[in-house]
Enzyme design. Structure first.
Site, PDB file in Angstrom:
ATOM      1  N   CYS A  93      -0.203   4.309   2.178  1.00 33.65           N
ATOM      2  CA  CYS A  93      -0.522   3.862   3.547  1.00 33.65           C
ATOM      3  C   CYS A  93       1.512   4.062   3.727  1.00 33.65           C
ATOM      4  O   CYS A  93       1.637   4.785   5.321  1.00 33.65           O
ATOM      5  CB  CYS A  93      -0.770   2.161   3.831  1.00 33.65           C
ATOM      6  N   ASP A  94       2.317   3.827   3.222  1.00 33.11           N
ATOM      7  CA  ASP A  94       3.642   3.314   3.704  1.00 33.11           C
ATOM      8  C   ASP A  94       4.712   4.603   2.700  1.00 33.11           C
ATOM      9  O   ASP A  94       5.671   4.813   3.239  1.00 33.11           O
ATOM     10  CB  ASP A  94       3.675   1.945   3.399  1.00 33.11           C
ATOM     11  N   CYS A 129       0.856  -1.108  -0.179  1.00 35.69           N
ATOM     12  CA  CYS A 129      -0.128  -0.227  -0.067  1.00 35.69           C
ATOM     13  C   CYS A 129       0.743   1.471   0.019  1.00 35.69           C
ATOM     14  O   CYS A 129       1.191   1.707   0.883  1.00 35.69           O
ATOM     15  CB  CYS A 129      -0.561  -0.031   1.078  1.00 35.69           C
TER      16      CYS A 129
END
Ligand code: NAP
Length: 318
Positions: A139-140, A136
């Site tokens: 997300c990261d 992701c």
């Protein structure tokens, strides 16, 4: 008043398919219960700009779109629980749907559990998950400012991730197992023309190397067989998805790839259980097609419930 534990319709899943089904079921006065999962909203929660959902001329952020889906479903009386379904019993009537804490029943069920990102299943991947290995980018990605970031895959997801990651990485390398991309033309061209993105073709990532965090990848050229080490601090895997059908195994007919089988894309092999979205759709997998399927499932569920009532009335002597 205690929250109801029986509903005419229970919807499992809260991506575009589940929440559109909820919207239609709620507007049909069916007060559906939706099990949204602890990570509600489906895959669009993990994406950035959605440019191809009709009606948003300038695009919309994935999470923002899903918040709107949810609010619209709730506006008409959907009851949404942010919990996972752990078990279903579709042989019983009413159907039984269990979570870790509670048991619910329903006259009809709409399955819209979607699909989850696939992993490469290589050494180092699981150990360094969250410490350099991710599925992701939204997300990261921000953890890898000024680092060398590698993306694996040749589809739209890989291109989208690579493009997004250019905001953070010093450079982004896409590693693909073939010599041509599966991605749509527009996404492929954007990535191919981006100055920060380079491509390594015909290559597989075979190992993630690093003690506490990823530091390099062992990669293999699938044409020459040559194995080399590529220094990289992040590996984003974007190689497609697997359907979330574990809890339905043995109860609903699945196809050979594990997707829920359906003759018409709405009904399953169990009468009263309907399907919508990526958990069935191996082909299109778009938010707009999932939403369309959610609408169809809710309309057919409503018709099914009507037929049950007619049947029930006919069976009761006047
Ligand atoms: P996809 O189209 O199935 O692409 C998966 C890619 O990963 C393919 O290039 C595949 O290689 C590669 N791959 C699969 N298994 C692999 C493995 N074990 N090792 C290495 N590589 C592997 O999946 P997706 O990119 O997630 O897209 C899914 C759907 O969502 C598509 O319909 C796509 O159009 C849509 N989508 C659209 C957008 C957008 O329009 N903005 C964004 C994301 C997704 P091969 O090519 O060799 O098979």
């Amino acid at each position: 008043m205690p929250a109801p534990t029986h509903a005419k319709v229970i919807i499992i899943g809260s991506g575009p398919a589940g929440l559109t089904a909820a919207l239609y079921a709620a507007r049909a006065n069916l007060a559906p219960i939706v099990f949204a999962g602890h990570m509600y909203g489906g895959q669009l929660m993990l994406t950035t700009e959605v440019e191809n959902y009709p009606g948003f001329v300038d695009g919309i952020m994935g999470p923002e779109l899903m918040e709107a889906f949810r609010a619209q479903a709730e506006r008409f009386g959907s009851i949404i629980h942010n919990v996972d379904v752990t078990e279903v019993d579709l042989a019983k009537r009413p159907f039984v749907v269990r979570t870790a804490e509670d048991e619910f029943t329903a006259d009809c069920v709409i399955v819209a559990t979607g699909a989850s990102a696939r992993w490469l299943d290589i050494p180092g991947e699981a150990r360094l998950r969250g410490r350099g290995v991710s599925t992701c980018a939204t997300c990261d990605g921000a953890f890898f400012r000024e680092k060398h970031i590698v993306v694996v895959g040749g589809g739209d997801s890989a291109m989208e991730e690579a493009l997004f990651l250019t905001r953070f990485g010093s450079k982004v390398t896409v590693i693909h197992r073939r010599d041509s991309l599966r991605a749509s033309k527009i996404m492929a061209e954007r990535a191919l023309n981006h100055e920060k993105i380079s491509f390594i073709w015909n290559t597989a990532v075979e190992e993630v190397i690093g003690e506490d965090s990823a530091t390099a990848l062992r990669i293999k050229n699938l044409v020459s067989g040559e194995v080399t080490t590529l220094e990289a601090q992040a590996l984003f895997i974007a190689i497609g998805h697997d359907p979330n059908t574990g809890i339905f195994r043995g109860q609903l007919t699945l196809d050979s790839a594990g997707y829920i089988a359906s003759d018409d894309g709405v009904r399953t092999n169990v009468e009263g259980v309907f399907v919508a979205g990526d958990v069935y759709d191996i082909r299109y997998k778009q938010a707009v097609t999932a939403a369309g399927m959610g609408c169809k499932a809710a309309i057919d569920a409503e018709k099914y419930l009507e037929s049950l009532e007619t049947h029930h009335k006919a069976a009761v002597p006047a």
